[in-house]
Design an enzyme around this catalytic site. Structure first.
Site, PDB file in Angstrom:
ATOM      1  N   ASP A 198       7.023   4.797  -9.028  1.00 25.95           N
ATOM      2  CA  ASP A 198       7.809   4.936 -10.221  1.00 25.95           C
ATOM      3  C   ASP A 198       7.780   3.670 -10.945  1.00 25.95           C
ATOM      4  O   ASP A 198       7.183   2.695 -10.562  1.00 25.95           O
ATOM      5  CB  ASP A 198       9.492   4.801  -9.505  1.00 25.95           C
TER       6      ASP A 198
ATOM      7  N   ASP B  25       9.702   1.965 -13.704  1.00 23.97           N
ATOM      8  CA  ASP B  25      10.818   1.033 -14.018  1.00 23.97           C
ATOM      9  C   ASP B  25      11.748   0.698 -13.004  1.00 23.97           C
ATOM     10  O   ASP B  25      12.186   1.677 -12.365  1.00 23.97           O
ATOM     11  CB  ASP B  25      11.694   1.431 -15.194  1.00 23.97           C
TER      12      ASP B  25
END
Length: 178
Positions: free
Chosen positions: A14, A16
């Site tokens: 991922d 952020d």
């Protein structure tokens, strides 16, 4: 669930809250701040011949807060700071759009694996919230949660594997259990 370290061919991340500090709806590459160990961890993964990728929900595009070009410029900055990734997947949809790519749906993981020429069972996905782990599970990939102060306690409790930070998450993936 994905197999052990010997069958691992890709580590997907991922963006952020996992690789870089989460700046909500960030469209400014100057605000990209990688977590301190992220480059070293990624270099280690790459040195082992494993593919890397980034999968990111970007509902700000659907909401008109960000443009696709802004997201691309932020992603380019992430890559400039953290090195090249083999695959990028971005979901531009809002939660209410009902798409198959937005995490917790497995679409981005499946697409990344297809593009890498591997089965999702040969991939792991590292993220900071429950929807990341749910997407991994739904795709058949191994999921490791790296909680942040924003991660909810129930997400941590529900995750099959939890690591204290990115380095420990990758170490868990690279350890070959007996």
């Amino acid at each position: 669930m994905a197999g052990n370290a010997s069958s691992l061919k890709a580590v997907l991340f991922d963006r952020d809250g996992t690789l870089v500090v989460d700046v909500p709806y960030n469209g400014d590459p100057r605000k990209v701040q990688p977590f301190p160990a992220a480059r070293k961890v990624l270099d280690d993964v790459r040195s082992r011949g494993l593919a890397t990728g980034v999968l990111s929900n970007q509902s700000g595009i659907a909401r008109g807060i960000l443009t696709g070009r802004q997201v691309e410029s932020v992603n380019a900055r992430v890559e400039e700071l953290l090195g090249p990734f083999d695959v990028w997947e971005v979901c531009p949809h809002a939660a209410e759009d009902g798409c198959s790519c937005r995490k917790p749906a497995p679409g981005m993981i499946r697409s990344a694996c297809r593009r890498l020429g591997i089965d999702p069972t040969e991939a792991a996905f590292i993220g900071d919230i429950g929807s990341d782990i749910e997407a991994a599970r739904a795709a058949g990939a191994r999921g490791v949660l790296v909680p942040t102060p924003l991660t909810r306690a129930e997400e941590v409790a529900a995750a099959p594997e939890v690591a204290q930070d990115l380095a420990h998450a990758v170490a868990m993936l690279l350890a070959d259990p007996l």
